[in-house]
Enzyme design. Sequence first.
Site, PDB file in Angstrom:
ATOM      1  N   GLY A  11       0.804  -1.221   0.000  1.00  0.00           N
ATOM      2  CA  GLY A  11       0.000   0.000   0.000  1.00  0.00           C
ATOM      3  C   GLY A  11       0.837   1.272   0.000  1.00  0.00           C
ATOM      4  O   GLY A  11       0.518   2.240  -0.684  1.00  0.00           O
ATOM      5  N   ASN A  12       1.952   1.276   0.762  1.00  0.00           N
ATOM      6  CA  ASN A  12       2.763   2.486   0.884  1.00  0.00           C
ATOM      7  C   ASN A  12       3.467   2.873  -0.414  1.00  0.00           C
ATOM      8  O   ASN A  12       4.018   3.960  -0.532  1.00  0.00           O
ATOM      9  CB  ASN A  12       3.785   2.327   2.021  1.00  0.00           C
ATOM     10  CG  ASN A  12       4.781   1.215   1.730  1.00  0.00           C
ATOM     11  OD1 ASN A  12       4.529   0.333   0.909  1.00  0.00           O
ATOM     12  ND2 ASN A  12       5.908   1.256   2.404  1.00  0.00           N
ATOM     13  N   LYS A 129     -11.002  -9.557   7.668  1.00  0.00           N
ATOM     14  CA  LYS A 129     -10.283  -8.429   7.072  1.00  0.00           C
ATOM     15  C   LYS A 129     -11.033  -7.110   7.305  1.00  0.00           C
ATOM     16  O   LYS A 129     -12.134  -6.908   6.789  1.00  0.00           O
ATOM     17  CB  LYS A 129     -10.158  -8.707   5.567  1.00  0.00           C
ATOM     18  CG  LYS A 129      -9.671  -7.551   4.750  1.00  0.00           C
ATOM     19  CD  LYS A 129      -8.168  -7.472   4.692  1.00  0.00           C
ATOM     20  CE  LYS A 129      -7.729  -6.230   3.936  1.00  0.00           C
ATOM     21  NZ  LYS A 129      -6.339  -5.878   4.236  1.00  0.00           N
ATOM     22  N   LYS A 217      -3.545  -9.500  -1.056  1.00  0.00           N
ATOM     23  CA  LYS A 217      -2.870  -9.197  -2.321  1.00  0.00           C
ATOM     24  C   LYS A 217      -1.584  -9.999  -2.525  1.00  0.00           C
ATOM     25  O   LYS A 217      -1.195 -10.236  -3.674  1.00  0.00           O
ATOM     26  CB  LYS A 217      -2.611  -7.694  -2.459  1.00  0.00           C
ATOM     27  CG  LYS A 217      -1.468  -7.129  -1.669  1.00  0.00           C
ATOM     28  CD  LYS A 217      -0.336  -6.694  -2.571  1.00  0.00           C
ATOM     29  CE  LYS A 217       0.861  -6.181  -1.833  1.00  0.00           C
ATOM     30  NZ  LYS A 217       1.172  -6.655  -0.503  1.00  0.00           N
ATOM     31  N   LYS A 279       2.366 -12.901   3.790  1.00  0.00           N
ATOM     32  CA  LYS A 279       3.516 -12.758   2.883  1.00  0.00           C
ATOM     33  C   LYS A 279       4.371 -14.024   2.913  1.00  0.00           C
ATOM     34  O   LYS A 279       4.820 -14.513   1.877  1.00  0.00           O
ATOM     35  CB  LYS A 279       4.358 -11.537   3.276  1.00  0.00           C
ATOM     36  CG  LYS A 279       3.616 -10.214   3.098  1.00  0.00           C
ATOM     37  CD  LYS A 279       4.516  -9.020   3.356  1.00  0.00           C
ATOM     38  CE  LYS A 279       3.722  -7.772   3.689  1.00  0.00           C
ATOM     39  NZ  LYS A 279       2.564  -7.497   2.836  1.00  0.00           N
TER      40      LYS A 279
END
Lengths: 316, 316
Positions: A11-12, A129, A217, A279
Amino acid sequence: MVRTIVVALGGNAIKRAEERGTAEEQFRNVRETCKHILEIIKGGYKVVITHGNGPQAGNLLIQQEEASEVVPPQPLDIVGAMTQGQIGYMLQQTLINYLKEAGLNTPVVTVLTQVLVDKNDPDFHDPSKPVGPFYTEEEARKLAKKKSYVIKKVKPVGEKMYRRVVPSPNPIAIIERNAIRSLIDAGTIVIACGGGGIPVMMKEDGSLEGVEAVIDKDLAGEKLAEVVGADIFLILTDVEKVKLNYGKLNEKDLDRMTLGEARRYLKEGHFLPGSMKPKIVACVRFLESNGEKAIITSLDKATEALEGKTGTLISR
Amino acid sequence: MVRTIVVALGGNAIKRAEERGTAEEQFRNVRETCKHILEIIKGGYKVVITHGNGPQAGNLLIQQEEASEVVPPQPLDIVGAMTQGQIGYMLQQTLINYLKEAGLNTPVVTVLTQVLVDKNDPDFHDPSKPVGPFYTEEEARKLAKKKSYVIKKVKPVGEKMYRRVVPSPNPIAIIERNAIRSLIDAGTIVIACGGGGIPVMMKEDGSLEGVEAVIDKDLAGEKLAEVVGADIFLILTDVEKVKLNYGKLNEKDLDRMTLGEARRYLKEGHFLPGSMKPKIVACVRFLESNGEKAIITSLDKATEALEGKTGTLISR
């Protein structure tokens, strides 16, 4: 032989936490991000890009809610599709500009991507979420009743501690895989599976239908990496290296992990759910599916990490 | 030899004027629309789809405005990109479902499309395209001052007679043409140039930048038809046939026009600007650029019109 790499942007890379999310801010971040992606392309890799959409979807959900008396809010599958358009466009345009400046004519294109989930995924019964705005207890109660939202307390203190939670089912398949593959074969840089992909399930009759859910994602990015036969899966996030014993006194950076170690650390609960855990799970799946190596690092260390100089490398 | 057809869908193919625009309503309309597209595909044509985005962009602009104290509104290029995602997704999913039901496995994919305009286009000095909500005179005055919007009176009576107008520059080129072509060559049904495409201009240094504008979707669709080497350009709108002397006592349906007649009628001012006029201009350009025939008709008459049984046919 040219190696294929799937780059998963956090996101960043597009909107920073302290920013409101104007187009100017987001384009500025995207330019910074694309500089690093350009370096990877120049390094001779075939690049496929995926990205998160948390902050953009969050802003859109707030806009929808503020205007809900006037304009009907759209469900999460449509919100996902809209943010794929928004973010894909910014990445696509910026990367085209940088490639041209570098004398390269490689086409870049965003493919609107649906990702199949199982309608019996356990997350549909226990949503995990958080999405959209924070609510007070009273607002939360009202929304839970009016819209049948599942709302959970997500902060221990403050006026607005509640947030809507939605299912985050496991990605099973990428519907547009053939189009993605033929574009890559034609030498195109593809942006796909944005925001984890538009979540769809298959009905009894075999047809697809959107669902109110958000796919992680990195897990969707891993599925993308499988589908395009990637050699490397690169997750760019806000830390340079994965940490063992995260948040504890004996916390330490990990330079590399084998597949076996990664599996063991997962079992031992070293990684934060909804953050580093998916991740690592994504990297484990990538290696299990025959990927060569997975790397987790920060955006600005991407090229160094690819050269083996930093980041956390996970290999078989 | 398989013939290529570009189908340009009007706003009513996705959201009808009397509807609020819920996802259910829009999916219902899209299903109806895709039934007709499926018939065209079954007819043996290679189909490329483009569509308008007026009602969806309008709703999004209202949402952005209602929430503007909390979330920064996005400019028109981003709004265009978001609606390409929204509408592309609905069309893509529905068409995939129908093709599967029909035993066809043709992939369908939406390509996020930027369309180049000239920064010196005269429309930038005299904006013509109304977008977003209607305003009272007072609201109009405030917005004109606060956001430097160009606001015009667009209705002769009523409380809210004012609306923002934006430039509607001429489409010059389709940035993602190579990706679109390679997808079509690979047998994919492509959805592209939605809402007239994301409007971008080229800066002095050759880089692309989004502009606050809206490109006419039929003119952009014509450019798409050129780029993919289409044989037929089919504009689906809300009337079965184009009318001569529109709105007058001697109004009459046109079954066919030659290129020369179309040019003459345009000159004589038979067609409404912002409505039938750009459609006829688009057809004229298509034929001038070597297209075989252009057809204007309503959605439900699409297949009949392709068989020459109704609609207005424009040919050289």
